[in-house]
Design a protein around this motif. Sequence first.
Motif, short mmCIF file in Angstrom:
data_model
loop_
_atom_site.label_atom_id
_atom_site.label_comp_id
_atom_site.label_asym_id
_atom_site.label_seq_id
_atom_site.Cartn_x
_atom_site.Cartn_y
_atom_site.Cartn_z
N GLU A 10 0.41 7.21 2.28
CA GLU A 10 0.44 7.50 0.83
C GLU A 10 0.08 8.96 0.63
O GLU A 10 -0.97 9.41 1.09
CB GLU A 10 -0.56 6.56 0.14
CG GLU A 10 -0.81 6.86 -1.32
CD GLU A 10 0.42 6.68 -2.19
OE1 GLU A 10 1.03 7.72 -2.55
OE2 GLU A 10 0.80 5.52 -2.48
N ASP A 54 4.07 3.96 1.17
CA ASP A 54 4.60 4.50 -0.08
C ASP A 54 6.04 4.95 0.18
O ASP A 54 6.33 5.56 1.21
CB ASP A 54 3.74 5.69 -0.52
CG ASP A 54 4.24 6.34 -1.78
OD1 ASP A 54 4.82 5.63 -2.62
OD2 ASP A 54 4.07 7.57 -1.92
N GLY A 56 7.92 7.01 -1.79
CA GLY A 56 8.18 8.40 -2.20
C GLY A 56 7.27 9.36 -1.46
O GLY A 56 6.18 9.67 -1.91
N LYS A 103 3.71 0.08 -8.10
CA LYS A 103 2.65 0.83 -8.78
C LYS A 103 2.84 0.74 -10.29
O LYS A 103 3.98 0.83 -10.74
CB LYS A 103 2.71 2.32 -8.38
CG LYS A 103 2.22 2.63 -6.99
CD LYS A 103 2.27 4.15 -6.79
CE LYS A 103 2.23 4.50 -5.34
NZ LYS A 103 2.46 5.93 -5.10
CA CA Z 1 4.35 9.23 -3.28
#
Ligand code: CA
Length: 231
Positions: A10, A54, A56, A103
Amino acid sequence: MNKVQILVVEDDAPVRSLITTTLKAHDYRFATAVNGNGAIMEAASRNPDIILLDLGLPDMDGVEVIERIRNWSNVPIIVISARSEDSDKIDALDAGADDYLTKPFSVDELLARLRVTRRRMALMQNSGQEAVFVNGQLRIDFASGCAYLGEEEMHLTPMEYKLLCLLARNTGKVLTHKFITRSVWGSSWKNDVGSLRVFMATLRKKLEKGEGSPQYIQTHIGIGYRMVRVE
Ligand code: CA
């Protein structure tokens, strides 16, 4: 002491800190990575039990991280996505991720996903390819090709039986529409998803009978289905 080691990937520091604080409080061991290359390196050197990833990341797409790790490892991967688009999750699941969190998520959701994954790992270690599958009242005898609900044999069409077996063998894992249609009838056309929905509806009607019946199959709208462990 909880021996399970989680690799947390992350780049967002507050989210990473929320996750690691939660893991620490629940006796998980963990390592962290802040980008895709770091994730691949840590996955290879530490051999974690579960990866929280994560999607991204600053240096590469999370889906690519999954594809690269899947070249050598079947480690369970739970993807974390800030993006609301289902297509990212679907790509991740199709690339080999096991589950997802969207999220913002709560600490309880995170712990629940980890529990589901650990249960699935334990089952996979203990069972391998067992001849009989049992989940709550549901029992599938793979050798004879019969499924039972309690004492009663279920009257399933060949397609419903195939679907049920596929979900059962992947209990705890979210299966995408594409994965299911490819596995069950070898292709994945847009209108297959429509047919799949119909088969799934009739299967569920036979499996989840009325009030008080546990829910065996979860629908993930726009994504796919998952069989859950019932008590
Ligand atoms: Ca991210």
